[in-house]
Motif scaffolding. Structure first.
Motif, mmCIF file in Angstrom:
data_model
loop_
_atom_site.group_PDB
_atom_site.id
_atom_site.type_symbol
_atom_site.label_atom_id
_atom_site.label_comp_id
_atom_site.label_asym_id
_atom_site.label_seq_id
_atom_site.Cartn_x
_atom_site.Cartn_y
_atom_site.Cartn_z
ATOM 1 N N GLY A 71 0.793 -1.224 0.000
ATOM 2 C CA GLY A 71 0.000 0.000 0.000
ATOM 3 C C GLY A 71 0.820 1.267 0.000
ATOM 4 O O GLY A 71 0.308 2.350 -0.323
ATOM 5 N N GLU A 72 2.091 1.148 0.352
ATOM 6 C CA GLU A 72 2.964 2.328 0.400
ATOM 7 C C GLU A 72 3.442 2.773 -0.977
ATOM 8 O O GLU A 72 3.974 3.873 -1.111
ATOM 9 C CB GLU A 72 4.186 2.025 1.278
ATOM 10 N N VAL A 119 -7.806 4.776 -3.348
ATOM 11 C CA VAL A 119 -6.615 4.465 -2.549
ATOM 12 C C VAL A 119 -5.872 5.749 -2.190
ATOM 13 O O VAL A 119 -5.361 5.890 -1.072
ATOM 14 C CB VAL A 119 -5.708 3.482 -3.307
ATOM 15 N N ARG A 120 -5.813 6.696 -3.104
ATOM 16 C CA ARG A 120 -5.146 7.967 -2.806
ATOM 17 C C ARG A 120 -5.846 8.711 -1.676
ATOM 18 O O ARG A 120 -5.196 9.245 -0.774
ATOM 19 C CB ARG A 120 -5.110 8.835 -4.066
ATOM 20 N N SER A 123 -5.157 6.999 1.652
ATOM 21 C CA SER A 123 -3.793 7.158 2.172
ATOM 22 C C SER A 123 -3.489 8.573 2.660
ATOM 23 O O SER A 123 -2.492 8.774 3.350
ATOM 24 C CB SER A 123 -2.773 6.759 1.102
ATOM 25 N N THR A 124 -4.357 9.539 2.324
ATOM 26 C CA THR A 124 -4.051 10.935 2.667
ATOM 27 C C THR A 124 -5.136 11.628 3.491
ATOM 28 O O THR A 124 -4.846 12.622 4.163
ATOM 29 C CB THR A 124 -3.815 11.763 1.390
ATOM 30 N N ALA A 157 -4.290 0.753 2.832
ATOM 31 C CA ALA A 157 -3.740 1.941 2.178
ATOM 32 C C ALA A 157 -3.326 3.003 3.189
ATOM 33 O O ALA A 157 -2.411 3.795 2.928
ATOM 34 C CB ALA A 157 -4.760 2.523 1.205
ATOM 35 N N ALA A 158 -3.976 3.019 4.348
ATOM 36 C CA ALA A 158 -3.676 4.023 5.369
ATOM 37 C C ALA A 158 -2.437 3.695 6.185
ATOM 38 O O ALA A 158 -1.962 4.520 6.964
ATOM 39 C CB ALA A 158 -4.880 4.195 6.302
ATOM 40 N N GLY A 159 -1.895 2.494 6.035
ATOM 41 C CA GLY A 159 -0.681 2.118 6.755
ATOM 42 C C GLY A 159 -0.963 1.538 8.125
ATOM 43 O O GLY A 159 -2.104 1.493 8.588
ATOM 44 N N HIS A 168 -8.211 5.357 12.888
ATOM 45 C CA HIS A 168 -7.642 4.700 11.716
ATOM 46 C C HIS A 168 -8.744 3.931 10.993
ATOM 47 O O HIS A 168 -9.599 3.322 11.633
ATOM 48 C CB HIS A 168 -6.544 3.724 12.149
#
Length: 232
Positions: A71-72, A119-120, A123-124, A157-159, A168
């Protein structure tokens, strides 16, 4: 579907003794086996295969830890498709019917673009923003891709979550909903997903605030509410 004391009580019963909580390493080490042929024989024409589906081995495995790593590095539509297949392979495991259902969204128009967009955001932005994006057809919603699997995309995707990251994005599927005592086990609105995170945040504070919240999701998925036995 507001958070109620009853929801908290049911969930705490499933979670069990705080002293017996699993470690984050146990959660992140959760590994599932899948069969690549169940993807390749139904693969959409014109869509590039993820690199791992081109391997010779018939059975492969993937862990939560590996999915965080994948995911990174999602930067292109091709990356997003590969990430989607890896996450869904973990989610479906060896279940042929589940794998078939996971292939269907890839046959939909614009699927790679929508996966990358979702996904973007995951992740942000916030967990609720990510859910809303994947749950809205004017954004990244894809036919046949429901919350049980797109929340997996959000989560990975969020880690890796930390104990301080109490909002989270977490996986929400039927088994988790049943463990919470919910009657609604699919098709949750964005507001209902937010209420799920509210409940997890409350459980985290009461149960094990020193652990990341995915330990709660993992334990709910594994467990079930205790049977209520009538007294004589």
């Amino acid at each position: 579907m507001a958070v109620s004391p009853e929801n908290r009580s049911v969930a705490l019963a499933v979670l069990g003794s705080p002293e017996e909580a699993v470690s984050p390493d146990t959660v992140w080490g959760q590994t599932e086996i899948f069969y690549r042929e169940r993807w390749t024989k139904r693969w959409p024409e014109g869509l590039s295969l993820p690199w791992f589906l081109e391997r010779e081995e018939s059975a492969l495995s993937v862990s939560r830890q590996r999915l965080f790593e994948l995911g990174e590095s999602v930067e292109t539509e091709e990356d997003a498709v590969s990430f989607y297949v890896a996450v869904c392979s973990w989610g479906a495991g060896t279940d042929a019917q589940q794998t078939y259902r996971c292939v269907q969204p890839l046959h939909q128009p614009g699927a790679p673009r929508k996966l990358l967009e979702g996904v973007r955001v995951a992740s942000t932005e916030s967990a609720v923003d990510g859910y809303s994006t994947f749950n809205n057809y004017s954004q990244a919603r894809i036919k046949y891709l429901g919350p049980a699997f797109f929340t997996k995309l959000l989560y990975f995707a969020a880690g890796r979550p930390t104990p301080a990251d109490t909002r989270h994005p977490l996986i929400l599927d039927r088994r988790v909903a049943v463990a919470l005592g919910w009657t609604k086990t699919s098709g949750w609105r964005t507001s209902e997903y937010s209420q799920y995170l509210d409940l997890v945040e409350q459980l985290h504070e009461r149960w094990r605030p020193d652990l990341p919240t995915d330990v709660i999701e993992y334990t709910l998925f594994q467990g079930k509410p205790p049977s209520v036995i009538p007294s004589i």
